[in-house]
Design a protein around this motif. Structure first.
Motif, PDB file in Angstrom:
ATOM      1  N   ASP A   1       7.461  64.411  55.184  1.00  0.00           N
ATOM      2  CA  ASP A   1       6.727  65.563  55.705  1.00  0.00           C
ATOM      3  C   ASP A   1       6.616  65.521  57.225  1.00  0.00           C
ATOM      4  N   ASP A   2       6.385  64.345  57.767  1.00  0.00           N
ATOM      5  CA  ASP A   2       6.116  64.212  59.204  1.00  0.00           C
ATOM      6  C   ASP A   2       7.375  64.146  60.064  1.00  0.00           C
ATOM      7  N   HIS A   3       8.476  63.591  59.527  1.00  0.00           N
ATOM      8  CA  HIS A   3       9.577  63.216  60.401  1.00  0.00           C
ATOM      9  C   HIS A   3      10.967  63.743  60.032  1.00  0.00           C
TER      10      HIS A   3
ATOM     11  N   ARG B   1      10.714  55.306  62.976  1.00  0.00           N
ATOM     12  CA  ARG B   1       9.541  56.168  63.131  1.00  0.00           C
ATOM     13  C   ARG B   1       8.523  55.993  62.000  1.00  0.00           C
ATOM     14  N   ALA B   2       9.041  55.846  60.785  1.00  0.00           N
ATOM     15  CA  ALA B   2       8.146  55.864  59.628  1.00  0.00           C
ATOM     16  C   ALA B   2       8.147  54.581  58.814  1.00  0.00           C
ATOM     17  N   GLY B   3       9.054  53.658  59.138  1.00  0.00           N
ATOM     18  CA  GLY B   3       9.121  52.423  58.381  1.00  0.00           C
ATOM     19  C   GLY B   3       9.588  52.600  56.954  1.00  0.00           C
ATOM     20  N   VAL B   4      10.403  53.637  56.719  1.00  0.00           N
ATOM     21  CA  VAL B   4      10.861  53.965  55.373  1.00  0.00           C
ATOM     22  C   VAL B   4      12.371  53.811  55.295  1.00  0.00           C
ATOM     23  N   ASP B   5      12.851  53.188  54.231  1.00  0.00           N
ATOM     24  CA  ASP B   5      14.284  53.036  53.985  1.00  0.00           C
ATOM     25  C   ASP B   5      14.803  54.339  53.394  1.00  0.00           C
ATOM     26  N   CYS B   6      15.688  55.003  54.116  1.00  0.00           N
ATOM     27  CA  CYS B   6      16.153  56.335  53.739  1.00  0.00           C
ATOM     28  C   CYS B   6      17.649  56.412  53.967  1.00  0.00           C
ATOM     29  N   SER B   7      18.390  56.976  53.006  1.00  0.00           N
ATOM     30  CA  SER B   7      19.841  57.066  53.176  1.00  0.00           C
ATOM     31  C   SER B   7      20.418  58.171  52.310  1.00  0.00           C
ATOM     32  N   LYS B   8      21.657  58.517  52.634  1.00  0.00           N
ATOM     33  CA  LYS B   8      22.448  59.432  51.819  1.00  0.00           C
ATOM     34  C   LYS B   8      23.260  58.577  50.844  1.00  0.00           C
ATOM     35  N   GLU B   9      23.722  59.189  49.750  1.00  0.00           N
ATOM     36  CA  GLU B   9      24.515  58.420  48.787  1.00  0.00           C
ATOM     37  C   GLU B   9      25.767  57.845  49.452  1.00  0.00           C
TER      38      GLU B   9
END
Length: 314
Positions: A225-227, A248-256
């Motif tokens: 929501d924030d970033h 920025r958020a400390g979250v592990d995020c990726s595309k397949e």
């Protein structure tokens, strides 16, 4: 399961003790408070204040009622704030709250009453927060307060509209609610996100302690929501997007991965219908390396959350 449908807000009258500041500054403070009161009521929530608020000595020699009608106060601000205050639900003043005491003592007790009322609601399972002007400084928008020796409970203080979503993000854990409660606060806690039909059925598939899963889910949805949209619109490089979300958020995020994208059967499990169109939800955040995912997609310039799961086929 209790339903989180609304909140109860209590106005901290001491935040209206203005001191000697300019009319322009008062207008700014009043305008922001009117915005906060409007947002609280727009939720369908109840807003409370002392019935004696108009008599509050906002400066050394003027009541709130006097100051609202000073010539230097912006007329639109005056009308908005007075209108919002008139719509508040009043609690009765007593000698214990406002009596034959100095103004400083009255102000302290008004704060205590607002905080006590809010804490009582939280202890009974109703979301509650204290509303304040921007004049009152609170660290990170929260004031730690320990009613009935319950050190786990903090009272949330809202002094601008951005605080509302932060408050609602804290509600499930503050009330020790189940993970399904996140759905009940989602519209207020993550206002830019759209949740696909039946997506919330997937939270039962998360693998782990429920309270940990609940709190981690809130962290990940908050990060999106924030970033995410801001980062996504600045670059089309998936690696850079992932790096920015991490920093920025400390979250592990990726595309397949390319391997998964070449597997048509696996990719079909990431497809959901949005407005009668098939949308592939290949972007995802990861609670940990091997399990628990939040799959999402950008569709018509909005971030849609489409799948909560332990792990999809790869």
């Amino acid at each position: 399961m209790s339903v989180i449908s609304h909140a109860e807000y209590f106005l901290d009258e001491t935040s209206l003790c203005l001191g000697e500041i300019s009319d322009d500054a008062i207008s700014v403070i009043f305008s922001q408070l009117a915005d906060v009161l409007l947002s609280a009521r727009s939720e369908g929530s109840d807003v409370h204040c002392l019935e004696t608020i108009w008599e509050l000595m906002a400066t050394d020699n003027r009541s709130l009622s006097d100051i609202l009608f000073l010539p230097g106060i912006d007329r639109d601000v005056r009308n908005r704030l007075s209108g919002m205050l008139q719509k508040c639900q009043n609690w009765a003043a007593t000698d214990d709250v406002i009596g034959q005491k100095s103004e400083d003592q009255r102000h302290d007790q008004a704060t205590s009453r607002a905080f006590q009322e809010s804490a009582t609601r939280m202890l009974s399972g109703t979301p509650s927060a204290v509303l304040s002007t921007i004049l009152r400084a609170y660290s990170d928008a929260t004031e730690a307060w320990e009613p009935h020796q319950d050190a786990s409970l903090g009272i949330f203080v809202i002094s601008n509209n951005q605080h509302f979503k932060l408050f609602w993000r804290q509600v499930p854990s503050a009330l020790r609610a189940s993970i399904t409660s996140v759905e009940q606060v989602a519209r207020r806690a993550f206002p830019t996100l759209i949740f696909v039909d039946r997506v919330w059925n997937g939270v039962k598939d998360f693998d782990g302690d429920e309270s940990t899963m609940r709190d981690t889910l809130i962290v990940h949805l908050s990060a999106l929501d924030d970033h995410f949209l801001e980062i996504y619109t600045s670059t089309n490089d998936p690696n850079r997007i992932a790096a920015e979300m991490g920093s920025r958020a400390g979250v592990d995020c990726s595309k397949e991965s390319n391997k998964t994208r070449r597997n048509s059967k696996a990719m079909s499990t990431r497809v959901r219908s949005v407005n009668d169109e098939n949308v592939t939800f290949e972007w995802h955040t990861k609670f940990d390396r091997y399990k628990n995912r939040v799959h999402f997609a950008i569709y018509e310039s909005r971030l849609h959350v489409g799948i909560f799961c332990r792990h999809l086929d790869i």
